[in-house]
Every structure is written in structure tokens, then in C-alpha cells.
Design an enzyme around this catalytic site. Structure first.
Site, PDB file in Angstrom:
ATOM      1  CB  ALA A  63      -0.946   1.489   2.320  1.00 30.59           C
ATOM      2  N   GLY A 108       2.355   4.796  -0.091  1.00 24.83           N
ATOM      3  CA  GLY A 108       3.135   3.736  -0.170  1.00 24.83           C
ATOM      4  C   GLY A 108       3.695   3.321  -1.503  1.00 24.83           C
ATOM      5  CD  GLU A 111       6.057   4.979   2.619  1.00 23.06           C
ATOM      6  OE1 GLU A 111       4.723   4.325   2.486  1.00 23.06           O
ATOM      7  OE2 GLU A 111       6.144   5.304   3.805  1.00 23.06           O
ATOM      8  CD  GLU A 131       1.993   8.533   3.686  1.00 28.44           C
ATOM      9  OE1 GLU A 131       2.255   9.391   3.414  1.00 28.44           O
ATOM     10  OE2 GLU A 131       2.490   7.459   3.127  1.00 28.44           O
TER      11      GLU A 131
HETATM   12  N1  CO8 Z   1      -6.515   2.827  -1.333  1.00 32.59           N
HETATM   13  C1  CO8 Z   1      -7.509   2.339  -1.514  1.00 32.59           C
HETATM   14  N2  CO8 Z   1      -8.174   2.737  -2.627  1.00 32.59           N
HETATM   15  C2  CO8 Z   1      -7.813   3.670  -3.478  1.00 32.59           C
HETATM   16  C3  CO8 Z   1      -6.558   4.278  -3.173  1.00 32.59           C
HETATM   17  C4  CO8 Z   1      -5.779   3.796  -2.027  1.00 32.59           C
HETATM   18  N3  CO8 Z   1      -4.726   4.450  -1.538  1.00 32.59           N
HETATM   19  N4  CO8 Z   1      -6.174   5.131  -3.921  1.00 32.59           N
HETATM   20  C5  CO8 Z   1      -7.319   4.994  -5.027  1.00 32.59           C
HETATM   21  N5  CO8 Z   1      -8.198   4.128  -4.802  1.00 32.59           N
HETATM   22  C6  CO8 Z   1      -9.425   3.855  -5.249  1.00 32.59           C
HETATM   23  C7  CO8 Z   1     -10.508   4.639  -4.894  1.00 32.59           C
HETATM   24  O1  CO8 Z   1     -11.311   4.514  -3.873  1.00 32.59           O
HETATM   25  C8  CO8 Z   1     -11.490   4.331  -6.418  1.00 32.59           C
HETATM   26  O2  CO8 Z   1     -12.139   3.449  -6.250  1.00 32.59           O
HETATM   27  P1  CO8 Z   1     -13.795   3.240  -6.337  1.00 32.59           P
HETATM   28  O3  CO8 Z   1     -13.738   3.135  -7.927  1.00 32.59           O
HETATM   29  O4  CO8 Z   1     -14.206   1.779  -5.906  1.00 32.59           O
HETATM   30  O5  CO8 Z   1     -14.436   4.295  -5.739  1.00 32.59           O
HETATM   31  C9  CO8 Z   1     -10.453   4.116  -7.352  1.00 32.59           C
HETATM   32  O6  CO8 Z   1      -9.202   3.674  -6.726  1.00 32.59           O
HETATM   33  C10 CO8 Z   1     -10.332   5.318  -8.385  1.00 32.59           C
HETATM   34  O7  CO8 Z   1      -9.711   6.355  -7.605  1.00 32.59           O
HETATM   35  P2  CO8 Z   1     -10.405   7.797  -7.527  1.00 32.59           P
HETATM   36  O8  CO8 Z   1     -11.669   7.947  -8.182  1.00 32.59           O
HETATM   37  O9  CO8 Z   1     -10.208   8.404  -6.423  1.00 32.59           O
HETATM   38  O10 CO8 Z   1      -9.603   8.442  -8.931  1.00 32.59           O
HETATM   39  P3  CO8 Z   1      -9.314   9.816  -9.056  1.00 32.59           P
HETATM   40  O11 CO8 Z   1      -8.540   9.923 -10.208  1.00 32.59           O
HETATM   41  O12 CO8 Z   1     -10.350  10.739  -8.943  1.00 32.59           O
HETATM   42  O13 CO8 Z   1      -8.116  10.321  -7.949  1.00 32.59           O
HETATM   43  C11 CO8 Z   1      -6.164  10.023  -6.387  1.00 32.59           C
HETATM   44  C12 CO8 Z   1      -6.741   9.738  -7.902  1.00 32.59           C
HETATM   45  C13 CO8 Z   1      -5.955  11.506  -6.353  1.00 32.59           C
HETATM   46  C14 CO8 Z   1      -4.796   9.344  -6.446  1.00 32.59           C
HETATM   47  C15 CO8 Z   1      -7.169   9.477  -5.452  1.00 32.59           C
HETATM   48  O14 CO8 Z   1      -7.481   8.335  -5.656  1.00 32.59           O
HETATM   49  C16 CO8 Z   1      -6.440   9.441  -4.062  1.00 32.59           C
HETATM   50  O15 CO8 Z   1      -6.103  10.598  -3.466  1.00 32.59           O
HETATM   51  N6  CO8 Z   1      -6.067   8.357  -3.691  1.00 32.59           N
HETATM   52  C17 CO8 Z   1      -5.423   7.963  -2.327  1.00 32.59           C
HETATM   53  C18 CO8 Z   1      -4.138   8.633  -2.198  1.00 32.59           C
HETATM   54  C19 CO8 Z   1      -3.517   8.547  -0.775  1.00 32.59           C
HETATM   55  O16 CO8 Z   1      -3.816   9.045  -0.053  1.00 32.59           O
HETATM   56  N7  CO8 Z   1      -2.532   7.539  -0.843  1.00 32.59           N
HETATM   57  C20 CO8 Z   1      -1.699   7.397   0.463  1.00 32.59           C
HETATM   58  C21 CO8 Z   1      -2.480   6.129   1.399  1.00 32.59           C
HETATM   59  S1  CO8 Z   1      -1.682   6.165   2.968  1.00 32.59           S
HETATM   60  C22 CO8 Z   1      -0.393   5.271   2.647  1.00 32.59           C
HETATM   61  O17 CO8 Z   1       0.054   4.939   1.448  1.00 32.59           O
HETATM   62  C23 CO8 Z   1       0.266   4.922   3.728  1.00 32.59           C
HETATM   63  C24 CO8 Z   1       1.458   3.759   3.468  1.00 32.59           C
HETATM   64  C25 CO8 Z   1       2.194   3.065   4.663  1.00 32.59           C
HETATM   65  C26 CO8 Z   1       1.144   2.333   5.435  1.00 32.59           C
HETATM   66  C27 CO8 Z   1       1.661   1.813   6.510  1.00 32.59           C
HETATM   67  C28 CO8 Z   1       0.565   1.376   7.680  1.00 32.59           C
HETATM   68  C29 CO8 Z   1       1.307   0.854   8.810  1.00 32.59           C
END
Ligand code: CO8
Length: 259
Positions: A63, A108, A111, A131
Site C-alpha cells: 500500500a 498489500g 495480500e 508492516e
Molecule cells: N509506497 C509508496 N511508494 C513506494 C512504495 C510503497 N509501498 N514502495 C516503493 N515506493 C516508491 C519509492 O518511494 C520510490 O519512489 P521515489 O523514486 O519517488 O523515491 C520508488 O517506489 C522506487 O522505490 P525504491 O527507490 O525504494 O526502490 P528500491 O529498489 O531501492 O527498493 C523496495 C525496493 C525494497 C521494494 C523498497 O521500495 C521498499 O521497501 N518499499 C516499501 C515496501 C513496504 O514496506 N511495503 C509495505 C507497505 S505497508 C502495506 O502494504 C500495508 C497494507 C495494508 C494497509 C492497510 C491500511 C489500513
């Protein structure tokens, strides 16, 4: 550019989450578009659906963390409900849904893949429910579907640690059915979708309903349900007659009509 692309190919359709600049992260706009795309599926012609992510790096990286970072209590509940509603719609779609996981399937994204009937992934795929490291729970069904899919012990370990796992471990714990080279992913999944689409839709849909709803029943009730669906929904249909006639006539081609 659509945030969610939809393409129909013969008997199956491909839904592509298309926000590669954010690794296909699910924000409200993506969830709303996905909801609309699912509502628009023509179930008269589409017999199987594939869900995948745009680009070669990510299925869905979760998400959208930016969108979630300033939510109020009420907005948090509403965001969780929005995702859950869409995922449940996919899970209960009458036709099978296959997740073709082409990279990160985190939070997400994992999920979303678990709301599909089964998962095939690229050897580059990474799964996880990170998360707790963000101070939240999985909110789009992760605590429930992961525990049901791989068992509560393994699900608790992965969720409490927030540890990511690679494709081979995802296969070993039963999260995915098959791991293939990234370059072969869509061909493999499309072949599977084609095979499913070639079977009697009335029977495939009945099997999906039986497995999903039967798992919520006790065994006595579930096998009675199976007998009822077999007798009342498959026997005496055109598809049953066609399938059995083809066998008896030693005929390979079958013309199933979902009737
Ligand atoms: N949300 C928003 N933006 C994201 C996300 C995300 N989940 N994942 C990646 N991005 C964006 C980055 O911010 C980046 O944007 P920018 O270039 O503008 O800085 C772009 O995508 C590329 O990402 P990275 O530069 O970080 O790429 P890397 O190859 O270095 O890393 C990863 C890849 C390891 C996947 C890294 O991006 C990461 O850790 N992402 C987050 C993963 C994460 O924690 N996901 C879980 C999120 S929480 C969730 O999903 C909860 C679901 C239920 C919610 C219910 C609420 C009620």
C-alpha cells in the site's frame, strides 16, 4: 495512462497494476481503478483472469506509504475497508484469478496475490509482510489469508519479524505454486489460463465456489454442498453433455458454452 490496465486475450483477461514509478504501490486511486476494472469484467466471455504488475521489478510493493503516513483513525479504517472490499471482490469473482508475480510482492502486494486463487512467481520475486516495521498491521487481509495459506506458525513468524523471503522460500512454505524464470512468467501463466479457459466454465466456476465456501464449513456440510452443486448445477447442463459426449465420441474439440 491508466493506473490499472485491462486486456482480454481469447478466453482470459490480464489485469496489470500500472504505477511502475512507485513499484506499483496501491494508493486510493489504484484501488478505485482496480475496483472498476473488476466490475467491468465480462463474465460471459472471460473464463480466467491474470493479475500482474507493470515493469520487471515489482508486482506490487505494498500500500502507498506516503498516502498512509498522515491518516486519521477514521481514514485508516476507511482505507483498510477500501482495499479489503476490492480484494474480496477478486477473491469471490466467479472465475479463477491467477497472480503472476513479477517481482516485489510486499505488504498489500503480498495480500493482493493471496486474494487470487493461486500464485505463480518469477525467480526474482520477493514476498513479505513488512508492516510491523512501519508500526502497522497488515490491513488488506494479510493476517487472515497468510495464516490460512501457509499455516499460523509460519505466518506468525513472517508477520512478527517482517522478514522478506525470496521465491524459493515462498515455494517451500506453500505461498506460491511454481517459480519460473522472469522471462517465462507471462507465457507460463497465460498457458495455464488458457488451459483453465478451455475447460467447462460451469464446472470450473462451481469448483471455485465449492473450494472457497466449503473451506468455511465443517466436512459433513461441505461434502453435502459438493454433492448438491454436482447434481444441481453441473448435471443436465449443456457443458456436462458436451464434455461427456466428446469423451464417448473420442473427440478432442469441445464447445463449452457456460450453459
Ligand atoms: N509506497 C509508496 N511508494 C513506494 C512504495 C510503497 N509501498 N514502495 C516503493 N515506493 C516508491 C519509492 O518511494 C520510490 O519512489 P521515489 O523514486 O519517488 O523515491 C520508488 O517506489 C522506487 O522505490 P525504491 O527507490 O525504494 O526502490 P528500491 O529498489 O531501492 O527498493 C523496495 C525496493 C525494497 C521494494 C523498497 O521500495 C521498499 O521497501 N518499499 C516499501 C515496501 C513496504 O514496506 N511495503 C509495505 C507497505 S505497508 C502495506 O502494504 C500495508 C497494507 C495494508 C494497509 C492497510 C491500511 C489500513
Amino acid at each position: 495512462m491508466a493506473l490499472v490496465e485491462y486486456e482480454v486475450k481469447g478466453g482470459y483477461a490480464i489485469i496489470t497494476i500500472n504505477r511502475p514509478e512507485a513499484l506499483n504501490a496501491l494508493n486510493s486511486a489504484v484501488l478505485d481503478e482496480l475496483n472498476g476494472v473488476i466490475d467491468g469484467i465480462d463474465l460471459n466471455s472471460v473464463r480466467c483472469v491474470i493479475v500482474t504488475g507493470a515493469g520487471e521489478k515489482s508486482f506490487v510493493a505494498g500500500a502507498d506509504i506516503g498516502e498512509m503516513s498522515n491518516l486519521t483513525h477514521a481514514e485508516g479504517v476507511a482505507f483498510g475497508e477500501k482495499g479489503n472490499k476490492v480484494f474480496r471482490k477478486l477473491e469471490t469473482l466467479p472465475v479463477p484469478v491467477i497472480a503472476a508475480i513479477n517481482g516485489f510482492a510486499l505488504g498489500g502486494g503480498c495480500e493482493l496475490s493471496m486474494a487470487c486463487d493461486f500464485r505463480i512467481c518469477a525467480d526474482t520475486a520477493v514476498f513479505g509482510q513488512p508492516e510491523v516495521g512501519l508500526g502497522i498491521t497488515p490491513g488488506f487481509g494479510g493476517t487472515q489469508r497468510l495464516a490460512r495459506l501457509i499455516g499460523p506458525g509460519m505466518a506468525k513468524q513472517l508477520i512478527y519479524t517482517g522478514r522478506n523471503i525470496k521465491a524459493d522460500e515462498a515455494f517451500r512454505v506453500g505461498l506460491v505454486n511454481q517459480v519460473v524464470p522472469l522471462a517465462d512468467l507471462m507465457a507460463t501463466v497465460e498457458k495455464l489460463a488458457g488451459t483453465i479457459a478451455g475447460n467447462a466454465p460451469i464446472a470450473v466456476r462451481a469448483c471455485k465456489k465449492l473450494i472457497n465456501e466449503g473451506l468455511e464449513m465443517d466436512m459433513d456440510e461441505a461434502i453435502m454442498f459438493e454433492a448438491k452443486v454436482f447434481g444441481e448445477e453441473c448435471i443436465e447442463t449443456n457443458d456436462q453433455r458436451e464434455g461427456m459426449s466428446a469423451f464417448l465420441e473420442k473427440r478432442k474439440e469441445k464447445n463449452f458454452t457456460n450453459s
